[in-house]
Design a protein around this motif. Structure first.
Motif, PDB file in Angstrom:
ATOM      1  N   TRP A 177       0.825  -1.210   0.000  1.00 60.49           N
ATOM      2  CA  TRP A 177       0.000   0.000   0.000  1.00 60.49           C
ATOM      3  C   TRP A 177       0.857   1.257   0.000  1.00 60.49           C
ATOM      4  N   TRP A 193      -3.685  -7.031   4.603  1.00 56.39           N
ATOM      5  CA  TRP A 193      -3.459  -6.399   3.307  1.00 56.39           C
ATOM      6  C   TRP A 193      -2.111  -5.739   3.086  1.00 56.39           C
ATOM      7  N   THR A 243      -8.208  -9.187  -1.035  1.00 58.19           N
ATOM      8  CA  THR A 243      -6.794  -9.327  -1.388  1.00 58.19           C
ATOM      9  C   THR A 243      -6.632  -9.872  -2.799  1.00 58.19           C
ATOM     10  N   GLU A 283      -9.793  -8.304  -5.761  1.00 63.60           N
ATOM     11  CA  GLU A 283      -9.681  -6.870  -6.043  1.00 63.60           C
ATOM     12  C   GLU A 283      -8.236  -6.403  -6.200  1.00 63.60           C
ATOM     13  N   GLY A 284      -7.296  -7.095  -5.559  1.00 59.96           N
ATOM     14  CA  GLY A 284      -5.903  -6.660  -5.613  1.00 59.96           C
ATOM     15  C   GLY A 284      -5.087  -7.313  -6.706  1.00 59.96           C
ATOM     16  N   TYR A 285      -5.344  -8.603  -6.947  1.00 63.63           N
ATOM     17  CA  TYR A 285      -4.572  -9.329  -7.965  1.00 63.63           C
ATOM     18  C   TYR A 285      -5.354  -9.452  -9.273  1.00 63.63           C
ATOM     19  N   THR A 308      -8.074  -3.877  -9.861  1.00 63.11           N
ATOM     20  CA  THR A 308      -7.224  -2.722  -9.557  1.00 63.11           C
ATOM     21  C   THR A 308      -7.764  -1.919  -8.379  1.00 63.11           C
ATOM     22  N   ARG A 323      -7.680  -2.746  -5.093  1.00 65.61           N
ATOM     23  CA  ARG A 323      -6.840  -2.845  -3.902  1.00 65.61           C
ATOM     24  C   ARG A 323      -5.389  -3.088  -4.337  1.00 65.61           C
ATOM     25  N   ALA A 324      -4.463  -2.824  -3.431  1.00 60.79           N
ATOM     26  CA  ALA A 324      -3.049  -3.119  -3.717  1.00 60.79           C
ATOM     27  C   ALA A 324      -2.871  -4.638  -3.827  1.00 60.79           C
ATOM     28  N   ALA A 379      -2.982  -4.047  -7.112  1.00 64.16           N
ATOM     29  CA  ALA A 379      -3.665  -3.553  -8.316  1.00 64.16           C
ATOM     30  C   ALA A 379      -3.052  -4.110  -9.600  1.00 64.16           C
ATOM     31  N   TRP A 405      -8.211   3.373   2.649  1.00 61.43           N
ATOM     32  CA  TRP A 405      -7.765   2.838   1.367  1.00 61.43           C
ATOM     33  C   TRP A 405      -7.945   3.848   0.234  1.00 61.43           C
TER      34      TRP A 405
END
Length: 531
Positions: free
Chosen positions: A64, A153, A201, A204-206, A209, A211-212, A214, A459
């Protein structure tokens, strides 16, 4: 005269229906029940959102830190968490606030890059360990039970540089990290959470985009991330169970996020869409751990396999667990941690959905919210639908073998201010629904944590959205914390184990001055049964 009488009766019916709609929306009439004496009341926070001190005392960069420093436009107000609420230096004030609330337990997370700056256990940062030891000792000093979230996260960026949660070796790296925490804190920490909201995680993150880190690798990365994360969870559970529980006792689980899924209409297709949503979203993570059979939900395996074949992949994009891995993961939790905020309406898609490939496209359902559901939240998605909370608790109890549930997050976002009428109303409605869930539905709920103890770095919303029971003046040198009206409400509920005398389940005026209308078919059918 007959026409006037008919019109009068119609208007009367509308008024009655609207009153009942409000009661329906709230999850039931005002409950005279109380929370059990041993029911856990707590508050939650996360290291990356409150600690600040992002590069002090040996802490390295998290994913983050890296994301917002290199992409300032990612955050609505172009802010970052470099200082945040400065809890790294102000933890004693945080504990003082917890004492003011009178809650039993405090859920906080440990920052992986603060404890292991390289990401690996070969270099343990003594200053990071000392910070968390000081916090835990301060809590125990005042008989407040610590609950530690091992991962919330903030992966060390150095591990993300070598693949993060898509690297199969992350299972061992995470296990080593957890072992460091157990060695240092298991004698005083009796509740552990391996992961907070793993779907956020990974999906949305992997995959996306939002969440980290992204990555935007839809349909591939979210499945790899999930596969490794579930293995890591099971590894740490077994480590705790074999080496630390015999010495110190304690419980360990994970916190899964889920909305309630209500069919958009009473059609067979929409009812199926709602069921499929719960199965392939909540069940994506819950089924391998909490179900009798283990493994991914059969429908998710089938859907991803079929889509992968059509898209000319040589194998399913959803990795397979071996039979021994299924057995190793199944049953690896002492409780079901639930983060819940709102409800959606579900329907089946009649065409391709979202990016191709992607989890959304694999499942093929559409979610929306009823525009008549109340909300003045700073988060557009946070509609106030307490009946969904009650239904979700009942669903988890029935679906996952009466597993003890701890609601590890529930709360409301506004823009700021001490006089937070909407948040007060939200907590009243959701706690009322919770009492009905426990006493009427016999949902097996053992605890409830408000999100959050204080305003924080929210966030991608930065400091625009405020979830805190305590207002934080981020412009002041000491990040002054002030109790909001919702803090006083919550402390009253904790002290009395019941709702305040003036709570009105039909009152949604804090969210909207317009009449509350429930416009979906299933709620109307439920209203019909009430009349």
């Amino acid at each position: 005269m007959e026409a006037k009488n008919s019109l009068f009766m119609l208007l009367l019916l509308v008024i009655i229906c609207n009153g009942n709609a409000q009661l329906y929306l709230s999850g039931g009439p005002k409950s005279n029940y109380t929370f059990p004496k041993d029911f856990l009341f707590g508050v939650s926070t996360a290291a990356a959102q409150i600690e600040g001190a992002w590069n002090e005392d040996g802490k390295s960069e998290s994913i983050w830190d890296h994301l917002v420093h290199n992409n300032p436009n990612f955050v609505k107000d172009h802010s970052n968490a470099d200082v945040a609420a400065d809890s790294y230096h102000l933890y004693k004030r945080d504990v003082e606030m917890i004492r003011e609330l009178g809650v039993d337990i405090y859920r906080f997370s440990v920052s992986w890059p603060r404890v292991l700056p390289t990401g690996f256990a070969n270099e343990v940062n003594p200053l990071g360990i000392q910070y968390y030891r000081n916090l835990i000792d301060e809590l125990v000093k005042y008989n407040i039970t610590p609950m530690v979230t091992i991962y919330h996260w903030d992966l060390p960026q150095k591990l993300q540089d070598i693949g993060g949660w898509t690297n199969a070796h992350i299972v061992d790296y995470y296990t080593d990290y957890a072992n460091v925490l157990f060695k240092n804190f298991a004698d005083k920490v009796k509740y552990w959470i391996t992961f907070n909201e793993p779907m956020q995680t990974c999906l949305e993150g992997y995959g996306g985009t939002y969440r980290a880190p992204a990555l935007n690798r839809h349909g591939i990365a979210e499945y790899l991330c999930t596969h490794n994360l579930l293995k890591a969870h099971a590894n740490v559970y077994h480590l705790f169970d074999k080496q630390y529980r015999p010495l110190y006792g304690g419980k360990i689980g994970m916190s899964l996020d889920s909305n309630w899924a209500e069919p958009k209409t009473n059609s067979t297709k929409d009812i199926e869409a709602a069921r499929l949503y719960l199965t392939t979203h909540l069940g994506w993570y819950a089924h391998p751990v909490y179900s009798t059979e283990g493994n991914y939900p059969p429908e998710l395996i089938k859907l991803v396999g079929q889509k992968s074949q059509k898209q000319n992949y040589s194998r399913s994009r959803l990795p397979e667990f071996t039979p021994s891995e299924v057995d190793f993961i199944r049953g690896t939790a002492d409780f079901f941690g639930l983060n819940h905020y709102t409800t959606y309406l579900l329907s089946m898609a009649d065409k391709e959905v979202g990016a191709i490939p992607s989890h959304a496209n694999d499942v093929g359902i559409i979610r929306v919210q009823d525009p008549n559901w109340p909300s003045k939240s700073s988060s557009d998605w946070l509609k106030v639908v307490p009946f969904g909370f009650r239904r979700l608790l009942q669903y988890i109890t029935k679906t996952y073998n009466n597993i003890p549930i701890i609601v590890t997050e529930n709360g409301y976002a506004d823009f700021s201010g001490v006089d937070d009428k909407a948040r007060v109303s939200y907590y009243g409605h959701y706690l009322n629904a919770l009492l009905h869930a426990i006493h009427v539905d016999k949902s097996n709920v053992h605890g409830y944590f408000a999100w959050s103890l204080m305003d924080n770095f929210e966030w991608d919303d930065g400091y625009v959205s405020r979830f805190g029971l305590y207002l934080v003046d981020f412009k002041s040198p000491n990040k002054t914390r002030t109790a909001k009206h919702s803090a006083k409400l919550y402390s009253s509920v904790v002290a009395t184990r019941g709702l305040p005398a003036d709570y009105d389940p039909a009152d949604f005026t804090a969210f909207s001055s317009a009449p509350i209308l429930v416009s979906t078919m299933l709620p109307l059918l439920a209203l019909y049964r009430l009349l």
